[in-house]
Design a protein around this motif. Structure first.
Motif, PDB file in Angstrom:
ATOM      1  N   UNK A 279     -10.901  -0.075  11.977  1.00 28.57           N
ATOM      2  CA  UNK A 279     -10.013  -0.413  13.094  1.00 28.57           C
ATOM      3  C   UNK A 279     -10.804  -0.549  14.382  1.00 28.57           C
ATOM      4  N   UNK A 280     -10.418  -1.508  15.209  1.00 26.73           N
ATOM      5  CA  UNK A 280     -11.084  -1.701  16.499  1.00 26.73           C
ATOM      6  C   UNK A 280     -10.834  -0.499  17.405  1.00 26.73           C
ATOM      7  N   UNK A 281      -9.613   0.035  17.370  1.00 30.59           N
ATOM      8  CA  UNK A 281      -9.245   1.198  18.183  1.00 30.59           C
ATOM      9  C   UNK A 281      -8.669   2.275  17.278  1.00 30.59           C
ATOM     10  N   UNK A 282      -9.503   3.211  16.823  1.00 33.67           N
ATOM     11  CA  UNK A 282      -8.984   4.300  15.985  1.00 33.67           C
ATOM     12  C   UNK A 282      -7.915   5.077  16.744  1.00 33.67           C
ATOM     13  N   UNK A 283      -6.960   5.615  16.025  1.00 33.44           N
ATOM     14  CA  UNK A 283      -5.904   6.377  16.687  1.00 33.44           C
ATOM     15  C   UNK A 283      -4.726   6.603  15.773  1.00 33.44           C
ATOM     16  N   UNK A 284      -3.608   6.013  16.132  1.00 29.99           N
ATOM     17  CA  UNK A 284      -2.373   6.205  15.369  1.00 29.99           C
ATOM     18  C   UNK A 284      -2.505   5.635  13.959  1.00 29.99           C
ATOM     19  N   UNK A 285      -1.800   6.256  13.019  1.00 34.32           N
ATOM     20  CA  UNK A 285      -1.785   5.740  11.646  1.00 34.32           C
ATOM     21  C   UNK A 285      -1.099   4.383  11.619  1.00 34.32           C
ATOM     22  N   UNK A 286      -1.746   3.466  10.919  1.00 36.27           N
ATOM     23  CA  UNK A 286      -1.166   2.133  10.738  1.00 36.27           C
ATOM     24  C   UNK A 286      -1.650   1.566   9.412  1.00 36.27           C
ATOM     25  N   UNK A 287      -1.004   0.523   8.958  1.00 32.91           N
ATOM     26  CA  UNK A 287      -1.337  -0.071   7.671  1.00 32.91           C
ATOM     27  C   UNK A 287      -2.722  -0.711   7.729  1.00 32.91           C
TER      28      UNK A 287
ATOM     29  N   UNK B 137      -8.246  -0.534  -1.515  1.00 32.48           N
ATOM     30  CA  UNK B 137      -7.780   0.699  -0.902  1.00 32.48           C
ATOM     31  C   UNK B 137      -6.850   0.283   0.226  1.00 32.48           C
ATOM     32  N   UNK B 138      -5.634   0.776   0.211  1.00 35.53           N
ATOM     33  CA  UNK B 138      -4.696   0.436   1.277  1.00 35.53           C
ATOM     34  C   UNK B 138      -3.781   1.618   1.536  1.00 35.53           C
ATOM     35  N   UNK B 139      -3.246   1.649   2.730  1.00 35.20           N
ATOM     36  CA  UNK B 139      -2.342   2.724   3.104  1.00 35.20           C
ATOM     37  C   UNK B 139      -2.281   2.864   4.606  1.00 35.20           C
ATOM     38  N   UNK B 140      -1.743   3.983   5.060  1.00 38.62           N
ATOM     39  CA  UNK B 140      -1.658   4.278   6.486  1.00 38.62           C
ATOM     40  C   UNK B 140      -2.862   5.123   6.865  1.00 38.62           C
ATOM     41  N   UNK B 141      -3.767   4.559   7.647  1.00 37.19           N
ATOM     42  CA  UNK B 141      -4.997   5.237   8.039  1.00 37.19           C
ATOM     43  C   UNK B 141      -5.158   5.181   9.554  1.00 37.19           C
ATOM     44  N   UNK B 142      -5.978   6.089  10.092  1.00 36.35           N
ATOM     45  CA  UNK B 142      -6.229   6.113  11.536  1.00 36.35           C
ATOM     46  C   UNK B 142      -7.477   5.347  11.934  1.00 36.35           C
ATOM     47  N   UNK B 143      -8.449   5.228  11.028  1.00 36.87           N
ATOM     48  CA  UNK B 143      -9.743   4.677  11.410  1.00 36.87           C
ATOM     49  C   UNK B 143     -10.255   3.606  10.468  1.00 36.87           C
ATOM     50  N   UNK B 144     -10.219   3.840   9.149  1.00 37.09           N
ATOM     51  CA  UNK B 144     -10.765   2.854   8.228  1.00 37.09           C
ATOM     52  C   UNK B 144     -10.101   2.927   6.864  1.00 37.09           C
ATOM     53  N   UNK B 145     -10.126   1.796   6.159  1.00 35.48           N
ATOM     54  CA  UNK B 145      -9.712   1.724   4.755  1.00 35.48           C
ATOM     55  C   UNK B 145     -10.983   1.549   3.941  1.00 35.48           C
ATOM     56  N   UNK B 146     -11.072   2.234   2.838  1.00 35.28           N
ATOM     57  CA  UNK B 146     -12.274   2.172   2.002  1.00 35.28           C
ATOM     58  C   UNK B 146     -13.103   3.396   2.219  1.00 35.28           C
ATOM     59  N   UNK B 147     -14.207   3.450   1.576  1.00 35.57           N
ATOM     60  CA  UNK B 147     -14.967   2.362   0.965  1.00 35.57           C
ATOM     61  C   UNK B 147     -14.475   2.019  -0.443  1.00 35.57           C
ATOM     62  N   UNK B 148     -14.697   0.763  -0.833  1.00 36.78           N
ATOM     63  CA  UNK B 148     -14.508   0.324  -2.210  1.00 36.78           C
ATOM     64  C   UNK B 148     -15.835  -0.268  -2.671  1.00 36.78           C
TER      65      UNK B 148
END
Length: 130
Positions: free
Chosen positions: A69-77, A92-103
């Motif tokens: 994410x460009x701006x880590x913070x609130x949980x988002x898809x 890897x997908x879901x509600x994350x604050x900073x990054x999805x993965x690694x895969x």
């Protein structure tokens, strides 16, 4: 005879506890260091998009991808998908604050493609590392 094994198991458990505790104490980082540490190897492709960027790494016959994410913070898809040619996609997908993965996928002599998104905006690489 059994005493030595239980000490080793206790030592292993302590090591896992300390490693996990360290991650909790350190908390969220800047994003770039966390992504590099998650995948390892050398970064071979970065694809920026409005809400973040997709990063692809290569090491020892494997490819790895994260969406940051460009701006880590609130949980988002968030989501990241990586596929080696001839293989199925790994996601890897879901509600994350900073990054999805690694895969990670096995990628010796194989092209890969990756895609990632944060809060509805995303990007993909097309076939790379061919």
């Amino acid at each position: 005879m059994f005493g030595g094994g239980s000490h080793r198991r206790a030592g292993w458990g302590l090591a896992v506890f300390l490693a996990t505790g360290s991650l909790i104490v350190l908390g969220p980082g800047t994003g770039s260091a966390d992504a590099a540490a998650a995948c390892g190897g050398r970064q071979v492709k970065t694809v920026p998009f409005a809400t973040g960027e997709l990063r692809v790494y290569k090491t020892h016959g494997y490819a790895c991808a994260v969406t940051v994410a460009k701006s880590p913070g609130a949980r988002r898809q968030m989501a990241v998908t990586l596929q080696a040619r001839g293989g199925g996609p790994v996601s890897d997908s879901g509600l994350f604050t900073q990054q999805a993965g690694p895969v990670t996928v096995h990628a010796i002599n194989r092209c890969v493609r990756a895609s990632g998104s944060v809060a509805g905006s995303g990007a993909s690489t097309g076939w790379i590392l061919c």
